[in-house]
Design a protein around this motif. Structure first.
Motif, short mmCIF file in Angstrom:
data_model
loop_
_atom_site.label_atom_id
_atom_site.label_comp_id
_atom_site.label_asym_id
_atom_site.label_seq_id
_atom_site.Cartn_x
_atom_site.Cartn_y
_atom_site.Cartn_z
N ASP A 1 0.86 -1.17 0.00
CA ASP A 1 0.00 0.00 0.00
C ASP A 1 0.91 1.23 0.00
O ASP A 1 1.53 1.56 1.00
N GLY A 2 0.97 1.91 -1.15
CA GLY A 2 1.83 3.07 -1.29
C GLY A 2 1.10 4.39 -1.18
O GLY A 2 1.68 5.45 -1.48
N VAL A 3 -0.16 4.37 -0.72
CA VAL A 3 -0.98 5.58 -0.71
C VAL A 3 -0.33 6.71 0.09
O VAL A 3 -0.37 7.87 -0.32
N SER A 4 0.26 6.37 1.22
CA SER A 4 0.82 7.41 2.08
C SER A 4 2.27 7.74 1.76
O SER A 4 2.83 8.67 2.35
N TYR A 5 2.87 6.98 0.84
CA TYR A 5 4.26 7.27 0.47
C TYR A 5 4.37 7.96 -0.89
O TYR A 5 5.15 8.91 -1.05
N ALA A 6 3.62 7.50 -1.88
CA ALA A 6 3.78 7.99 -3.25
C ALA A 6 3.67 9.51 -3.38
O ALA A 6 4.33 10.10 -4.25
N PRO A 7 2.86 10.21 -2.55
CA PRO A 7 2.83 11.66 -2.66
C PRO A 7 4.17 12.34 -2.39
O PRO A 7 4.35 13.51 -2.73
N HIS A 8 5.10 11.60 -1.83
CA HIS A 8 6.39 12.17 -1.45
C HIS A 8 7.50 11.76 -2.41
O HIS A 8 8.69 11.91 -2.13
N ALA B 1 3.00 -6.10 -6.26
CA ALA B 1 1.93 -5.14 -6.52
C ALA B 1 2.19 -3.90 -5.68
O ALA B 1 2.65 -4.00 -4.53
N TYR B 2 1.90 -2.74 -6.27
CA TYR B 2 2.07 -1.47 -5.56
C TYR B 2 0.88 -0.61 -5.91
O TYR B 2 0.60 -0.37 -7.09
N LEU B 3 0.15 -0.15 -4.90
CA LEU B 3 -1.09 0.60 -5.12
C LEU B 3 -0.99 1.98 -4.49
O LEU B 3 -0.48 2.12 -3.36
N PHE B 4 -1.50 2.99 -5.19
CA PHE B 4 -1.55 4.34 -4.63
C PHE B 4 -2.67 5.12 -5.29
O PHE B 4 -3.34 4.63 -6.21
N SER B 5 -2.88 6.35 -4.81
CA SER B 5 -4.02 7.16 -5.25
C SER B 5 -3.54 8.38 -6.01
O SER B 5 -2.72 9.15 -5.51
#
Length: 408
Positions: free
Chosen positions: A198-205, A217-221
């Motif tokens: 779950d990359g939702v809280s990391y990908a924004p950075h 698998a890598y998921l983000f928003s």
């Protein structure tokens, strides 16, 4: 090289908005501001391309090509194949669909999966419900004081060779500690298990180099990474084709359609190319060259360095108070700039007071019920969460600290 903050902020219309610009924005973990490139592409699609795509006439051909461009450019930036990038209505929905595929994959086997209690519920609850199929669910538990995940505990959970999948966050939306995805993925792979991150809280950075991370698998928003309200799932080819397809039978030979049971939002998919436009604009502004993956990695590093520096004074300030508990690491280098604190009172009224004082942030559990409970945080009080990103300025941090002094 320092991030050019003036240039960065010029790419976000929100900072010129007579409504949004009245508050220093610290709700980025709930959803970032969209960049100008995404807004322009979305407007163009709705104005000039809003037809069924992939038909043999000009507007339709342009619509399809812009959707294809988004997939191709995001894949290149994250160092994966084009067919490995899927779009869905949200990360919660994408995770749910993926879990249903795993449900069919493991049904009837003497198998186990590992989940953590550090996660946002979207990457925990759907996996836990696989117990309904007789799949054993093992919990990798956080340290109740620090909120950290200990890899030695994972090694114990993997020891008997029955674990087929490990689901864990790149970082939690309240603990914010950055987990070592490379090491965890390697450990799981050695034990015969797949990994879902779950990359939702990391990908924004900083967008990840998924190939380098080694996960399956890598998921983000997208709406947390300066884009429209879409979920993005990177599903590596070998794993995605092994799982039972969740889409129409005639679409299952195409990986990016295989686990997309509903039609995508054409305009928002096309607008996601604006996220790649933005990364490229930052690369040009800072003299960064190379292929898309190299540019993505360099911009990732610029974003992270800016965030580490900007959030440090807030962490220093909070460490000096004795009326709150900082959740997660003390050092800005060890965490995303999402800062949650447990107070000696309910968090929501404090967030409301900050809102009246020109600070936009939130109070509550943020769907992180399990980690907060594991750390002994009073569910009725919740936590105050203040989340920055690379466009947050030192002046906004100073305004936040002054407002906290008044509210607390």
């Amino acid at each position: 090289m320092a991030l050019d903050l003036e240039f960065v902020r010029s790419q976000f219309p929100a900072f010129d908005s007579p409504v949004l610009s009245t508050h220093a924005f610290f709700e980025n973990a709930g959803g970032s501001y969209p960049c100008r490139q995404v807004i322009d592409r979305l407007t163009r699609f709705y104005t000039h391309r809003k037809v069924q795509p992939y038909a043999p006439y000009p507007a339709s051909e342009l619509a399809g090509s812009e959707m294809d461009e988004a997939r191709s450019r995001l894949a290149a930036m994250m160092n994966v194949a084009r067919q490995e990038v899927s779009f869905g209505p949200s990360t919660s929905a994408n995770t749910y669909v993926l879990a249903q595929a795993v449900r069919g994959w493991l049904k009837g086997q003497n198998a186990a999966i590992v989940v953590t209690n550090q996660d946002h519920e979207a990457n925990s609850g759907v996996w836990r419900r696989l117990a309904e199929e007789g799949i054993e669910v093992r919990e990798w538990q956080i340290d109740p004081q620090t909120g950290s995940l200990d890899p030695e505990d994972l090694a114990t959970l993997l020891a008997d060779g029955r674990v087929r999948l490990v689901a864990f966050p790149h970082c939690s939306n309240v603990v914010a500690e950055i987990n070592d995805v490379v090491a965890i993925s390697a450990m799981a792979r050695a034990a015969g298990a797949r990994t879902v991150v779950d990359g939702v809280s990391y990908a924004p950075h900083g967008f990840p180099d998924v190939a380098a991370l080694g996960c399956d698998a890598y998921l983000f928003s997208a709406y947390k990474t300066y884009g429209p309200h879409q979920g993005i799932m990177v599903l590596r080819d070998a794993f995605g084709m092994e799982l039972p397809g969740q889409a129409h039978f005639f679409n299952q030979s195409v990986l990016y359609k295989r686990h997309t049971p509903a039609g995508p939002d054409h305009a928002q998919v096309a607008a996601c190319a604006g996220m790649a436009d933005y990364v490229d604009a930052l690369a040009v502004q800072h003299g960064i060259s190379g292929d898309a993956a190299a540019r993505g990695r360099a911009v990732h590093d610029l974003m992270r360095a800016a965030e580490v520096a900007v959030i440090a004074p807030l962490l220093d300030y909070l460490a000096g108070r004795n009326d709150l508990r900082l959740i997660g690491p003390r050092r800005s280098e060890d965490r995303a700039p999402t800062v949650a604190v447990a107070l000696d009172r309910a968090a929501l009224p404090v967030a409301e007071a900050l809102g009246r004082d020109g600070i936009a942030c939130g109070g509550g559990d943020f769907y992180a019920v399990r980690p907060l409970a594991a750390m002994g945080v009073d569910a009725e009080k919740g936590v105050l969460r203040m989340s920055a990103t690379h466009y947050t300025s030192p002046d906004e941090i100073a305004r936040l600290i002054a407002a906290l002094d008044r509210a607390l």
